[in-house]
Write an enzyme that holds these catalytic residues in place. Structure first.
Site, PDB file in Angstrom:
ATOM      1  N   HIS A  62      21.399   4.870   2.239  1.00 30.60           N
ATOM      2  CA  HIS A  62      21.287   4.287   3.579  1.00 30.60           C
ATOM      3  C   HIS A  62      21.262   5.394   4.639  1.00 30.60           C
ATOM      4  O   HIS A  62      20.477   5.339   5.587  1.00 30.60           O
ATOM      5  CB  HIS A  62      22.479   3.353   3.855  1.00 30.60           C
ATOM      6  CG  HIS A  62      22.582   2.198   2.913  1.00 30.60           C
ATOM      7  ND1 HIS A  62      23.717   1.910   2.189  1.00 30.60           N
ATOM      8  CD2 HIS A  62      21.684   1.233   2.563  1.00 30.60           C
ATOM      9  CE1 HIS A  62      23.521   0.827   1.452  1.00 30.60           C
ATOM     10  NE2 HIS A  62      22.291   0.403   1.657  1.00 30.60           N
TER      11      HIS A  62
ATOM     12  N   LYS B 163      25.522 -12.904  -1.617  1.00 32.79           N
ATOM     13  CA  LYS B 163      26.321 -11.823  -2.206  1.00 32.79           C
ATOM     14  C   LYS B 163      27.802 -12.025  -1.918  1.00 32.79           C
ATOM     15  O   LYS B 163      28.173 -12.490  -0.844  1.00 32.79           O
ATOM     16  CB  LYS B 163      25.871 -10.475  -1.630  1.00 32.79           C
ATOM     17  CG  LYS B 163      24.493 -10.060  -2.104  1.00 32.79           C
ATOM     18  CD  LYS B 163      24.110  -8.678  -1.607  1.00 32.79           C
ATOM     19  CE  LYS B 163      22.779  -8.222  -2.176  1.00 32.79           C
ATOM     20  NZ  LYS B 163      22.339  -6.925  -1.631  1.00 32.79           N
TER      21      LYS B 163
ATOM     22  N   ARG C  68      12.773   2.353  -2.551  1.00 35.07           N
ATOM     23  CA  ARG C  68      13.159   3.273  -3.628  1.00 35.07           C
ATOM     24  C   ARG C  68      12.220   3.169  -4.814  1.00 35.07           C
ATOM     25  O   ARG C  68      11.863   4.158  -5.421  1.00 35.07           O
ATOM     26  CB  ARG C  68      14.591   2.951  -4.098  1.00 35.07           C
ATOM     27  CG  ARG C  68      15.662   3.226  -3.060  1.00 35.07           C
ATOM     28  CD  ARG C  68      16.942   2.509  -3.398  1.00 35.07           C
ATOM     29  NE  ARG C  68      16.718   1.068  -3.399  1.00 35.07           N
ATOM     30  CZ  ARG C  68      17.582   0.166  -3.811  1.00 35.07           C
ATOM     31  NH1 ARG C  68      18.750   0.541  -4.293  1.00 35.07           N
ATOM     32  NH2 ARG C  68      17.298  -1.118  -3.760  1.00 35.07           N
TER      33      ARG C  68
ATOM     34  N   SER D  34      24.191  -0.075  -4.041  1.00 35.65           N
ATOM     35  CA  SER D  34      25.607  -0.361  -3.803  1.00 35.65           C
ATOM     36  C   SER D  34      26.247  -1.019  -5.028  1.00 35.65           C
ATOM     37  O   SER D  34      27.378  -0.698  -5.390  1.00 35.65           O
ATOM     38  CB  SER D  34      25.767  -1.249  -2.569  1.00 35.65           C
ATOM     39  OG  SER D  34      25.272  -0.575  -1.434  1.00 35.65           O
TER      40      SER D  34
HETATM   41  N1  COA Z   1      19.064   3.774  -0.703  1.00 35.56           N
HETATM   42  C1  COA Z   1      19.998   3.267  -1.509  1.00 35.56           C
HETATM   43  N2  COA Z   1      20.215   1.946  -1.651  1.00 35.56           N
HETATM   44  C2  COA Z   1      19.455   1.120  -0.934  1.00 35.56           C
HETATM   45  C3  COA Z   1      18.462   1.581  -0.066  1.00 35.56           C
HETATM   46  C4  COA Z   1      18.288   2.984   0.029  1.00 35.56           C
HETATM   47  N3  COA Z   1      17.349   3.514   0.815  1.00 35.56           N
HETATM   48  N4  COA Z   1      17.858   0.530   0.483  1.00 35.56           N
HETATM   49  C5  COA Z   1      18.443  -0.564  -0.015  1.00 35.56           C
HETATM   50  N5  COA Z   1      19.406  -0.211  -0.869  1.00 35.56           N
HETATM   51  C6  COA Z   1      20.209  -1.102  -1.708  1.00 35.56           C
HETATM   52  C7  COA Z   1      21.401  -1.706  -1.087  1.00 35.56           C
HETATM   53  O1  COA Z   1      22.528  -0.919  -1.303  1.00 35.56           O
HETATM   54  C8  COA Z   1      21.460  -3.027  -1.822  1.00 35.56           C
HETATM   55  O2  COA Z   1      22.081  -2.809  -3.065  1.00 35.56           O
HETATM   56  P1  COA Z   1      22.834  -3.985  -3.832  1.00 35.56           P
HETATM   57  O3  COA Z   1      21.873  -5.108  -3.990  1.00 35.56           O
HETATM   58  O4  COA Z   1      23.217  -3.324  -5.070  1.00 35.56           O
HETATM   59  O5  COA Z   1      23.996  -4.353  -2.936  1.00 35.56           O
HETATM   60  C9  COA Z   1      20.011  -3.377  -2.104  1.00 35.56           C
HETATM   61  O6  COA Z   1      19.331  -2.172  -2.041  1.00 35.56           O
HETATM   62  C10 COA Z   1      19.310  -4.273  -1.122  1.00 35.56           C
HETATM   63  O7  COA Z   1      20.147  -4.800  -0.247  1.00 35.56           O
HETATM   64  P2  COA Z   1      20.169  -4.586   1.315  1.00 35.56           P
HETATM   65  O8  COA Z   1      19.241  -3.543   1.794  1.00 35.56           O
HETATM   66  O9  COA Z   1      21.583  -4.450   1.714  1.00 35.56           O
HETATM   67  O10 COA Z   1      19.552  -5.864   1.782  1.00 35.56           O
HETATM   68  P3  COA Z   1      19.951  -7.300   1.315  1.00 35.56           P
HETATM   69  O11 COA Z   1      18.919  -7.694   0.302  1.00 35.56           O
HETATM   70  O12 COA Z   1      21.386  -7.445   0.949  1.00 35.56           O
HETATM   71  O13 COA Z   1      19.753  -8.065   2.665  1.00 35.56           O
HETATM   72  C11 COA Z   1      18.507  -8.793   4.565  1.00 35.56           C
HETATM   73  C12 COA Z   1      18.500  -8.178   3.178  1.00 35.56           C
HETATM   74  C13 COA Z   1      19.846  -8.835   5.217  1.00 35.56           C
HETATM   75  C14 COA Z   1      17.594  -7.911   5.377  1.00 35.56           C
HETATM   76  C15 COA Z   1      17.890 -10.203   4.392  1.00 35.56           C
HETATM   77  O14 COA Z   1      18.668 -10.938   3.483  1.00 35.56           O
HETATM   78  C16 COA Z   1      17.797 -10.946   5.694  1.00 35.56           C
HETATM   79  O15 COA Z   1      16.911 -10.655   6.481  1.00 35.56           O
HETATM   80  N6  COA Z   1      18.719 -11.904   5.942  1.00 35.56           N
HETATM   81  C17 COA Z   1      18.764 -12.661   7.194  1.00 35.56           C
HETATM   82  C18 COA Z   1      18.206 -14.081   7.015  1.00 35.56           C
HETATM   83  C19 COA Z   1      16.712 -14.039   7.070  1.00 35.56           C
HETATM   84  O16 COA Z   1      16.091 -13.732   8.062  1.00 35.56           O
HETATM   85  N7  COA Z   1      16.097 -14.407   5.937  1.00 35.56           N
HETATM   86  C20 COA Z   1      14.677 -14.431   5.799  1.00 35.56           C
HETATM   87  C21 COA Z   1      14.135 -13.106   5.339  1.00 35.56           C
HETATM   88  S1  COA Z   1      12.397 -13.181   5.075  1.00 35.56           S
END
Ligand code: COA
Length: 161
Positions: free
Chosen positions: A18, A42, A92, A130
């Site tokens: 991140h 989650k 990634r 994560s």
């Molecule tokens: N390096 C390391 N890890 C990374 C990373 C990077 N550059 N980019 C993402 N990750 C990891 C995160 O740690 C996470 O790991 P985990 O699944 O093991 O916890 C995973 O990739 C992806 O999760 P994250 O980036 O935290 O996003 P998310 O999928 O939890 O949430 C939101 C995505 C919040 C953006 C999405 O759910 C959202 O927009 N929610 C709001 C409601 C909405 O509008 N919904 C419609 C969307 S179309």
């Protein structure tokens, strides 16, 4: 004109992956709002307050980085309320790409004026997630290459017997 981007995610916990995207995003945007999501899919290890405290410790000295939370709202609506021109995401792997592209198209359908900008994750962070870090830490593995020291300490404390 100030160009604001939203960097959304669960940050449970924040990793070097991140931090890589945020620090490089600051080259493109004047301000980045790290928006910690209460993701309904989650079950987090760290509370929202703890996740914010971790981010504060990491980015508190950068005045162009702002911390916020959002829940019960669409990301694009939150982005528009913040006056953001873009959503910033890291890529990634190919599986990230497939997932992100689907979200991007949905977000663009909902809000055509909010762009999504992708940065390719730096090669030394592509294996980091994560969930993996929590699993490694739970069984006493070394996570120091994937998270800042203060995060490693919190993980060790959380999983200490
Ligand atoms: N390096 C390391 N890890 C990374 C990373 C990077 N550059 N980019 C993402 N990750 C990891 C995160 O740690 C996470 O790991 P985990 O699944 O093991 O916890 C995973 O990739 C992806 O999760 P994250 O980036 O935290 O996003 P998310 O999928 O939890 O949430 C939101 C995505 C919040 C953006 C999405 O759910 C959202 O927009 N929610 C709001 C409601 C909405 O509008 N919904 C419609 C969307 S179309």
């Amino acid at each position: 004109m100030s160009r604001v981007a939203i960097y959304p995610g669960s940050f449970d916990p924040m990793t070097h992956g991140h931090a890589d995207i945020i620090r490089r995003g600051l080259v493109l945007f004047d301000r980045i709002i790290i928006a910690v999501a209460l993701n309904i899919h989650k079950k987090p290890l760290f509370t929202l307050e703890e996740r914010l405290a971790i981010l504060e410790e990491e980015f508190g000295d950068l005045d162009r980085v702002v911390l916020d939370t959002f829940s019960e709202t669409l990301l694009v609506d939150y982005a528009k309320r913040q006056g953001a021109v873009a959503i910033l995401r890291g890529l990634r792997t190919e599986s990230d790409f497939a997932y992100e592209l689907q979200m991007t198209h949905m977000n663009r359908t909902l809000a055509p004026d909010v762009e999504t900008v992708f940065l390719a994750a730096s090669p030394n962070t592509t294996h980091i997630s994560s969930s993996l870090i929590k699993e490694v830490a739970r069984f006493g593995g070394d996570v120091s290459s994937a998270v800042p020291e203060h995060v490693a300490r919190r993980l060790a404390a959380r999983f200490s017997p």
